[in-house]
Design a protein around this motif. Structure first.
Motif, PDB file in Angstrom:
ATOM      1  N   PRO A   1      -4.845   1.278  -0.825  1.00  0.00           N
ATOM      2  CA  PRO A   1      -4.442   0.183  -1.719  1.00  0.00           C
ATOM      3  C   PRO A   1      -4.129   0.717  -3.113  1.00  0.00           C
ATOM      4  O   PRO A   1      -4.702   1.706  -3.559  1.00  0.00           O
ATOM      5  CB  PRO A   1      -5.676  -0.715  -1.759  1.00  0.00           C
ATOM      6  CG  PRO A   1      -6.503  -0.325  -0.590  1.00  0.00           C
ATOM      7  CD  PRO A   1      -6.193   1.108  -0.310  1.00  0.00           C
ATOM      8  N   ILE A   2      -3.221   0.032  -3.804  1.00  0.00           N
ATOM      9  CA  ILE A   2      -2.844   0.478  -5.153  1.00  0.00           C
ATOM     10  C   ILE A   2      -3.621  -0.250  -6.239  1.00  0.00           C
ATOM     11  O   ILE A   2      -3.455   0.045  -7.415  1.00  0.00           O
ATOM     12  CB  ILE A   2      -1.323   0.340  -5.389  1.00  0.00           C
ATOM     13  CG1 ILE A   2      -0.867  -1.103  -5.211  1.00  0.00           C
ATOM     14  CG2 ILE A   2      -0.555   1.279  -4.473  1.00  0.00           C
ATOM     15  CD1 ILE A   2       0.565  -1.346  -5.624  1.00  0.00           C
ATOM     16  N   SER A   3      -4.473  -1.203  -5.843  1.00  0.00           N
ATOM     17  CA  SER A   3      -5.276  -1.922  -6.831  1.00  0.00           C
ATOM     18  C   SER A   3      -6.578  -2.394  -6.187  1.00  0.00           C
ATOM     19  O   SER A   3      -6.688  -2.473  -4.952  1.00  0.00           O
ATOM     20  CB  SER A   3      -4.517  -3.133  -7.377  1.00  0.00           C
ATOM     21  OG  SER A   3      -4.396  -4.116  -6.363  1.00  0.00           O
TER      22      SER A   3
ATOM     23  N   THR B   1       0.838  -1.194   0.000  1.00  0.00           N
ATOM     24  CA  THR B   1       0.000   0.000   0.000  1.00  0.00           C
ATOM     25  C   THR B   1       0.871   1.241   0.000  1.00  0.00           C
ATOM     26  O   THR B   1       2.039   1.195   0.336  1.00  0.00           O
ATOM     27  CB  THR B   1      -0.922   0.027   1.233  1.00  0.00           C
ATOM     28  OG1 THR B   1      -0.123   0.033   2.394  1.00  0.00           O
ATOM     29  CG2 THR B   1      -1.884  -1.149   1.228  1.00  0.00           C
ATOM     30  N   ARG B   2       0.267   2.335  -0.362  1.00  0.00           N
ATOM     31  CA  ARG B   2       0.994   3.592  -0.326  1.00  0.00           C
ATOM     32  C   ARG B   2       0.325   4.504   0.685  1.00  0.00           C
ATOM     33  O   ARG B   2      -0.804   4.286   1.075  1.00  0.00           O
ATOM     34  CB  ARG B   2       1.011   4.244  -1.702  1.00  0.00           C
ATOM     35  CG  ARG B   2      -0.335   4.718  -2.176  1.00  0.00           C
ATOM     36  CD  ARG B   2      -0.207   5.397  -3.546  1.00  0.00           C
ATOM     37  NE  ARG B   2      -1.497   5.674  -4.101  1.00  0.00           N
ATOM     38  CZ  ARG B   2      -2.217   6.752  -3.850  1.00  0.00           C
ATOM     39  NH1 ARG B   2      -1.772   7.667  -3.025  1.00  0.00           N
ATOM     40  NH2 ARG B   2      -3.385   6.933  -4.405  1.00  0.00           N
ATOM     41  N   GLN B   3       1.006   5.499   1.103  1.00  0.00           N
ATOM     42  CA  GLN B   3       0.427   6.454   2.041  1.00  0.00           C
ATOM     43  C   GLN B   3      -0.346   7.514   1.275  1.00  0.00           C
ATOM     44  O   GLN B   3      -0.061   7.775   0.123  1.00  0.00           O
ATOM     45  CB  GLN B   3       1.537   7.121   2.862  1.00  0.00           C
ATOM     46  CG  GLN B   3       2.284   6.161   3.755  1.00  0.00           C
ATOM     47  CD  GLN B   3       1.411   5.571   4.833  1.00  0.00           C
ATOM     48  OE1 GLN B   3       0.545   6.229   5.384  1.00  0.00           O
ATOM     49  NE2 GLN B   3       1.628   4.307   5.129  1.00  0.00           N
TER      50      GLN B   3
ATOM     51  N   LEU C   1      -8.665  -7.403  -0.207  1.00  0.00           N
ATOM     52  CA  LEU C   1      -8.070  -8.192   0.876  1.00  0.00           C
ATOM     53  C   LEU C   1      -8.201  -7.529   2.241  1.00  0.00           C
ATOM     54  O   LEU C   1      -7.987  -8.168   3.267  1.00  0.00           O
ATOM     55  CB  LEU C   1      -6.586  -8.452   0.577  1.00  0.00           C
ATOM     56  CG  LEU C   1      -6.303  -9.253  -0.688  1.00  0.00           C
ATOM     57  CD1 LEU C   1      -4.796  -9.316  -0.936  1.00  0.00           C
ATOM     58  CD2 LEU C   1      -6.902 -10.645  -0.589  1.00  0.00           C
ATOM     59  N   ASP C   2      -8.564  -6.256   2.251  1.00  0.00           N
ATOM     60  CA  ASP C   2      -8.703  -5.501   3.501  1.00  0.00           C
ATOM     61  C   ASP C   2     -10.185  -5.357   3.822  1.00  0.00           C
ATOM     62  O   ASP C   2     -10.944  -4.778   3.053  1.00  0.00           O
ATOM     63  CB  ASP C   2      -8.048  -4.128   3.331  1.00  0.00           C
ATOM     64  CG  ASP C   2      -8.055  -3.307   4.605  1.00  0.00           C
ATOM     65  OD1 ASP C   2      -9.088  -3.273   5.309  1.00  0.00           O
ATOM     66  OD2 ASP C   2      -7.030  -2.667   4.888  1.00  0.00           O
TER      67      ASP C   2
END
Length: 75
Positions: free
Chosen positions: A35-37, A1-3, A43-44
């Motif tokens: 999430p990036i996708s 993940t990114r911030q 999944l979260d």
């Protein structure tokens, strides 16, 4: 993940005239990962719930309707 941002918001936003509640909110925003996708979001459980609520709202308000894709579309 990114911030959400690579920089903590409190370094750029003055919190001098806001209460503790708003300061805590800024901290939460700074720490939220995105999430990036779509697959990663699924999944979260929190992201899955948010996406489901959004889709349910769009459907219940008849924001759009599903249609058959064009025959040439590779979907």
């Amino acid at each position: 993940t990114r911030q959400c941002t690579i920089h903590h918001l409190s370094k750029f936003v003055s919190t001098t005239h806001v209460g503790d509640h708003m300061c805590k909110f800024i901290d939460v925003l700074s720490a939220t990962s995105i999430p990036i996708s779509h697959a990663q979001a699924m999944l979260d459980s929190k992201w899955y719930k948010a996406m489901k609520e959004e889709m349910d709202s769009l459907i219940s308000r008849h924001t759009w309707e599903l249609v058959e894709p064009p025959s040439w579309a590779n979907i």
